[in-house]
Motif scaffolding. Structure first.
Motif, short mmCIF file in Angstrom:
data_model
loop_
_atom_site.label_atom_id
_atom_site.label_comp_id
_atom_site.label_asym_id
_atom_site.label_seq_id
_atom_site.Cartn_x
_atom_site.Cartn_y
_atom_site.Cartn_z
N THR A 90 51.86 7.02 3.10
CA THR A 90 52.55 6.18 1.92
C THR A 90 53.79 5.62 2.44
OG1 THR A 90 52.29 7.86 -0.16
CG2 THR A 90 53.44 6.16 -0.30
N ALA A 91 54.44 5.89 3.24
CA ALA A 91 55.73 5.09 3.82
C ALA A 91 55.04 4.42 5.13
CB ALA A 91 57.25 6.08 4.47
N GLU A 92 53.89 4.27 5.32
CA GLU A 92 54.11 4.43 7.15
C GLU A 92 52.84 3.05 6.51
OE1 GLU A 92 51.34 7.17 9.70
OE2 GLU A 92 53.73 8.21 10.10
N ALA B 119 52.23 1.16 3.84
CA ALA B 119 53.41 0.29 3.13
C ALA B 119 54.44 -0.55 4.05
CB ALA B 119 55.01 0.53 2.23
N ALA B 120 55.08 0.29 5.67
CA ALA B 120 55.53 -0.30 6.50
C ALA B 120 54.37 -1.39 7.24
CB ALA B 120 56.18 -0.26 7.47
N SER B 121 53.06 -0.57 7.44
CA SER B 121 52.07 -1.70 8.12
C SER B 121 51.89 -2.74 6.82
CB SER B 121 51.08 -0.55 8.65
OG SER B 121 50.40 0.40 7.09
N SER C 227 53.59 -4.02 4.71
CA SER C 227 54.19 -5.58 4.93
C SER C 227 54.41 -7.03 5.99
CB SER C 227 56.34 -4.69 4.60
OG SER C 227 56.53 -4.56 6.10
N SER C 228 54.20 -6.13 7.21
CA SER C 228 53.82 -7.30 8.53
C SER C 228 52.40 -7.86 8.32
CB SER C 228 54.07 -5.65 9.67
OG SER C 228 53.08 -5.38 10.05
#
Length: 81
Positions: free
Chosen positions: A4-6, A8-10, A12-13
């Protein structure tokens, strides 16, 4: 798949808008998407299928053999034709 964190980070970019949206990944659509990208346009290239290439998609040898035998449960083979 992403954690989930990975994920979300991907996300946002990623860009929030595109110059061109191409639906489908057949030969024509792929050439169009490539030409637009080469011309400097930002391109979102989408397909509803789980594989790339539309009618020009290829089977793995195992999926092709299963498709020839009429086995619908052979991975994505049944969805490709």
């Amino acid at each position: 798949f992403f954690h989930t964190a990975e994920f979300a980070a991907s996300m946002s970019s990623l860009p929030s808008s595109f110059d061109v949206v191409v639906i489908g990944t057949g030969l024509t659509e792929s050439v169009l998407a490539a030409a637009c990208a080469r011309a400097g346009k930002s391109v979102l290239h989408l397909d509803a299928n789980l594989f790339y290439g539309a009618r020009h998609a290829t089977f793995s040898l195992r999926d092709f053999s299963a498709w020839l035998r009429g086995e619908a449960a052979a991975g994505e083979a049944a969805q490709r034709m």
